[in-house]
Enzyme design. Structure first.
Site: not given
Length: 158
Positions: A38, A100, A102, A113
């Site tokens: 990630e 971010h 996934h 999150d």
């Protein structure tokens, strides 16, 4: 890979636009293979009433913790870039939120999150909801997260 640049809340009262540079950063960090970790960073841009222009997404630094199913942003590097952009723009370019990746086609935020976003939103000095973006392999998840309660999920505008 082509992500759409314009997004809106269902009532169309809030619009946001991702710059080409921001979308390019997202595309460069998509977890296309099973071995990629990630990635993430800050979202910087300008506010125009209820609307936002996201001008830049910072990229992962050497200090960030990157794993297949976890990204932990460390303050070093990202905050220096944000402060530099804020100073250079005389306060018009500012921190708007976080992004971010996934490793899924159509991403959804995890419980971790959500709790992290609520903490970050509560710390905002301007009391605006925090913009949270999860970059998947085929689509983005975009939400405005208030300091308490449910956020507003945005959808792409053609």
């Amino acid at each position: 890979m082509q992500f759409l640049s314009s997004w809106a809340t269902n009532d169309r009262r809030t619009l946001l636009h991702f710059s080409k540079a921001t979308l390019a950063t997202f595309c460069q960090h998509v977890q296309a293979s099973d071995t990629e970790c990630e990635a993430g960073g800050l979202l910087l841009g300008s506010v125009h009433g209820a609307h936002m222009l996201i001008e830049q997404a910072t990229i992962p630094t050497a200090w960030d913790k990157r794993f297949r199913y976890l990204f932990e942003r460390m303050p070093f590097g990202h905050e220096a870039i944000a402060l530099s952009r804020w100073t250079a723009s005389q306060g018009t370019v500012r921190y708007l939120g976080e992004w971010h990746t996934h490793p899924e086609d159509h991403p959804h935020p995890s419980g971790l999150d959500r709790s992290e976003w609520n903490c970050l939103s509560a710390k905002r000095r301007d009391k605006r909801p925090m913009l949270a973006v999860v970059v998947g392999r085929k689509s983005l998840y975009v939400e405005l997260v208030p300091s308490s309660g449910c956020g507003s999920v945005l959808t792409p505008v053609e």
